[in-house]
Write a protein that holds these residues in place. Structure first.
Motif, mmCIF file in Angstrom:
data_model
loop_
_atom_site.group_PDB
_atom_site.id
_atom_site.type_symbol
_atom_site.label_atom_id
_atom_site.label_comp_id
_atom_site.label_asym_id
_atom_site.label_seq_id
_atom_site.Cartn_x
_atom_site.Cartn_y
_atom_site.Cartn_z
ATOM 1 N N LEU A 191 40.410 58.023 22.923
ATOM 2 C CA LEU A 191 41.748 57.616 23.699
ATOM 3 C C LEU A 191 41.239 56.496 24.527
ATOM 4 O O LEU A 191 42.132 55.489 24.873
ATOM 5 C CB LEU A 191 41.940 58.745 24.610
ATOM 6 C CG LEU A 191 42.594 59.861 24.049
ATOM 7 C CD1 LEU A 191 42.343 61.096 25.054
ATOM 8 C CD2 LEU A 191 44.113 59.614 23.735
ATOM 9 N N GLY A 213 48.355 59.157 26.802
ATOM 10 C CA GLY A 213 47.469 59.878 25.685
ATOM 11 C C GLY A 213 48.140 61.185 25.906
ATOM 12 O O GLY A 213 47.968 61.782 26.955
ATOM 13 N N VAL A 214 48.167 61.614 24.583
ATOM 14 C CA VAL A 214 48.615 63.093 24.571
ATOM 15 C C VAL A 214 47.748 63.715 23.121
ATOM 16 O O VAL A 214 47.556 62.975 21.991
ATOM 17 C CB VAL A 214 49.889 63.265 24.174
ATOM 18 C CG1 VAL A 214 50.217 64.883 23.760
ATOM 19 C CG2 VAL A 214 50.791 62.885 25.176
ATOM 20 N N LYS A 265 43.695 68.731 30.642
ATOM 21 C CA LYS A 265 43.557 67.409 30.625
ATOM 22 C C LYS A 265 42.168 67.060 30.217
ATOM 23 O O LYS A 265 41.171 67.556 30.341
ATOM 24 C CB LYS A 265 43.725 67.020 32.277
ATOM 25 C CG LYS A 265 44.987 67.067 32.886
ATOM 26 C CD LYS A 265 45.708 65.806 32.345
ATOM 27 C CE LYS A 265 46.907 65.738 33.121
ATOM 28 N NZ LYS A 265 47.774 64.482 32.809
ATOM 29 N N ALA A 302 44.596 61.729 30.089
ATOM 30 C CA ALA A 302 45.440 62.290 28.641
ATOM 31 C C ALA A 302 45.667 63.716 28.899
ATOM 32 O O ALA A 302 44.969 64.621 29.598
ATOM 33 C CB ALA A 302 44.555 62.360 27.625
#
Length: 100
Positions: free
Chosen positions: A52, A61-62, A76, A80
């Motif tokens: 990321l 960000g996922v 988390k 993200a």
């Protein structure tokens, strides 16, 4: 660029590592506003953070972790969001939690 221009889903039998894939994606779309990393359970939080971090600080960000039979959960890694799903039916409600 439209989302469809940047979206790709590719089966990778060559074993290219997530770090390589995320580096290529970050170079191809340096102004990406959102990145979604779809993984299994293998990448560690440290590896995911490293991937990321290849993207801009402004990129949301996922991480979508897929683990058969897992309970739907949200966590988390840094900024993200990490979503864990155990079945495909979990995807819509999981994605609805992003950004909330």
């Amino acid at each position: 660029r439209l989302l469809d221009d940047c979206s790709r889903l590719v089966y990778n039998a060559s074993g290219e590592r997530l770090e390589q894939i995320s580096s290529s994606a970050a170079a191809a779309a340096p102004g990406a506003s959102v990145v979604v990393l779809v993984t299994g359970v293998q990448p560690s939080a440290r590896q995911l953070r490293h991937c990321l971090n290849r993207f801009s600080l402004n990129t949301v960000g996922v991480v979508l972790r897929c683990q058969a039979g897992a309970q739907l959960s949200r966590g988390k890694i840094g900024q993200a969001t990490v979503l864990t799903i155990g079945q495909l039916d979990d995807l819509p409600p999981a994605l609805r939690t992003v950004g909330s």
